[in-house]
Design an enzyme around this catalytic site. Structure first.
Site, PDB file in Angstrom:
ATOM      1  CE  LYS A 124      -3.923  -2.265   2.320  1.00 24.42           C
ATOM      2  NZ  LYS A 124      -4.942  -2.137   3.403  1.00 24.42           N
ATOM      3  CE1 TYR A 135      -9.338  -2.731   0.405  1.00 24.58           C
ATOM      4  CE2 TYR A 135      -8.452  -0.992  -0.988  1.00 24.58           C
ATOM      5  CZ  TYR A 135      -8.258  -2.058  -0.132  1.00 24.58           C
ATOM      6  OH  TYR A 135      -6.989  -2.475   0.192  1.00 24.58           O
ATOM      7  CG  ASN A 191      -3.644  -2.235   6.855  1.00 27.78           C
ATOM      8  OD1 ASN A 191      -3.529  -1.902   5.682  1.00 27.78           O
ATOM      9  ND2 ASN A 191      -4.669  -2.938   7.309  1.00 27.78           N
ATOM     10  CG  HIS A 203      -5.422  -6.312  -0.306  1.00 31.23           C
ATOM     11  ND1 HIS A 203      -6.638  -6.141   0.321  1.00 31.23           N
ATOM     12  CD2 HIS A 203      -5.585  -7.314  -1.206  1.00 31.23           C
ATOM     13  CE1 HIS A 203      -7.513  -7.006  -0.210  1.00 31.23           C
ATOM     14  NE2 HIS A 203      -6.898  -7.726  -1.139  1.00 31.23           N
ATOM     15  CD  GLU A 233      -9.071  -9.047  -3.446  1.00 29.63           C
ATOM     16  OE1 GLU A 233      -9.922  -8.735  -2.591  1.00 29.63           O
ATOM     17  OE2 GLU A 233      -7.947  -9.503  -3.132  1.00 29.63           O
TER      18      GLU A 233
HETATM   19  P1  IDP Z   1      -8.011  -6.632   5.861  1.00 32.10           P
HETATM   20  O1  IDP Z   1      -7.212  -5.724   4.937  1.00 32.10           O
HETATM   21  O2  IDP Z   1      -7.167  -7.131   7.018  1.00 32.10           O
HETATM   22  O3  IDP Z   1      -8.701  -7.750   5.129  1.00 32.10           O
HETATM   23  P2  IDP Z   1     -10.605  -5.329   6.037  1.00 32.10           P
HETATM   24  O4  IDP Z   1     -11.521  -5.414   7.222  1.00 32.10           O
HETATM   25  O5  IDP Z   1     -10.960  -6.095   4.807  1.00 32.10           O
HETATM   26  O6  IDP Z   1      -9.128  -5.712   6.543  1.00 32.10           O
HETATM   27  O7  IDP Z   1     -10.467  -3.790   5.690  1.00 32.10           O
HETATM   28  C1  IDP Z   1      -9.904  -3.391   4.449  1.00 32.10           C
HETATM   29  C2  IDP Z   1      -8.946  -2.244   4.719  1.00 32.10           C
HETATM   30  O8  IDP Z   1      -9.682  -1.125   5.211  1.00 32.10           O
HETATM   31  C3  IDP Z   1      -7.890  -2.479   5.804  1.00 32.10           C
HETATM   32  O9  IDP Z   1      -6.769  -3.215   5.358  1.00 32.10           O
HETATM   33  C4  IDP Z   1      -7.527  -1.072   6.194  1.00 32.10           C
HETATM   34  O10 IDP Z   1      -6.653  -0.456   5.247  1.00 32.10           O
HETATM   35  C5  IDP Z   1      -8.885  -0.386   6.136  1.00 32.10           C
HETATM   36  N1  IDP Z   1      -9.549  -0.403   7.452  1.00 32.10           N
HETATM   37  C6  IDP Z   1     -10.115  -1.464   8.082  1.00 32.10           C
HETATM   38  N2  IDP Z   1     -10.636  -1.123   9.270  1.00 32.10           N
HETATM   39  C7  IDP Z   1     -10.392   0.214   9.405  1.00 32.10           C
HETATM   40  C8  IDP Z   1     -10.687   1.169  10.443  1.00 32.10           C
HETATM   41  O11 IDP Z   1     -11.288   0.852  11.485  1.00 32.10           O
HETATM   42  N3  IDP Z   1     -10.282   2.453  10.214  1.00 32.10           N
HETATM   43  C9  IDP Z   1      -9.622   2.839   9.070  1.00 32.10           C
HETATM   44  N4  IDP Z   1      -9.337   1.968   8.077  1.00 32.10           N
HETATM   45  C10 IDP Z   1      -9.710   0.683   8.238  1.00 32.10           C
HETATM   46 MG    MG Z   2     -10.161  -7.644   3.689  1.00 36.55          MG
END
Ligand code: IDP
Ligand code: MG
Length: 140
Positions: free
Chosen positions: A11, A51, A114, A117, A128
């Site tokens: 990312k 997304y 984070n 992905h 994807e």
């Molecule tokens: P994942 O990437 O671990 O599968 P998901 O729940 O699918 O997590 O969420 C997709 C992406 O959305 C996350 O990787 C992160 O970048 C963002 N995200 C998830 N939860 C939050 C939050 O509570 N605040 C801000 N961004 C979030």
């Molecule tokens: Mg996810």
């Protein structure tokens, strides 16, 4: 039977931090083979589409603007049990909860920014990968 392909993006936060090489090394050391890869940038529209399942979540706008804020590395990865093994390698969504040594524990800044992905199912991995790559861009 578990599938053998998953999809990842390094990312914008991790690209800006200079972590592309270190993250790709972790991916290779964990036994994943890169079958497709590109250095690219998502438009807001493309990030929103990728997304779309999170459209109703409160962080959707923030996520779309972050994911289109700079270049990313997109890749398709091959390994037995690829989806689950890759989720283990990257760690929990929130880096403060990610296992030590995981990519998110090492390189992520926050739950939103984070670092990487990882697909959450074989079905979504296929969707994807097709979103980012043509068949002619894959080398299996
Ligand atoms: P994942 O990437 O671990 O599968 P998901 O729940 O699918 O997590 O969420 C997709 C992406 O959305 C996350 O990787 C992160 O970048 C963002 N995200 C998830 N939860 C939050 C939050 O509570 N605040 C801000 N961004 C979030
Ligand atoms: Mg996810």
């Amino acid at each position: 039977m578990a599938g053998n392909l998953t999809f990842t993006m390094i990312k914008p936060d991790a690209v800006r931090g200079g972590h592309i090489g270190a993250i790709l090394a972790k991916i290779n050391e964990a036994g994943f083979r890169i079958v497709a890869m590109k250095y690219t940038k998502l438009s807001e529209e493309k990030a929103g589409e990728f997304y779309a399942v999170h459209r109703e979540r409160p962080f959707y706008g923030e996520l779309v603007s972050f994911m289109s804020s700079g270049p990313i590395v997109a890749a398709a990865l091959e390994k037995n049990n690829a989806v689950d093994d890759f989720r283990k390698l990257i760690g929990a969504t929130d880096p403060s909860k990610a296992e030590p040594g995981t990519i998110r524990a090492l390189f992520a800044k926050s739950i939103g920014e984070n670092a990487v992905h990882g697909s959450d199912s074989d079905e979504n991995a296929a969707i994807e990968i097709a979103f980012h790559f043509a068949g002619t861009e894959m080398f299996r």
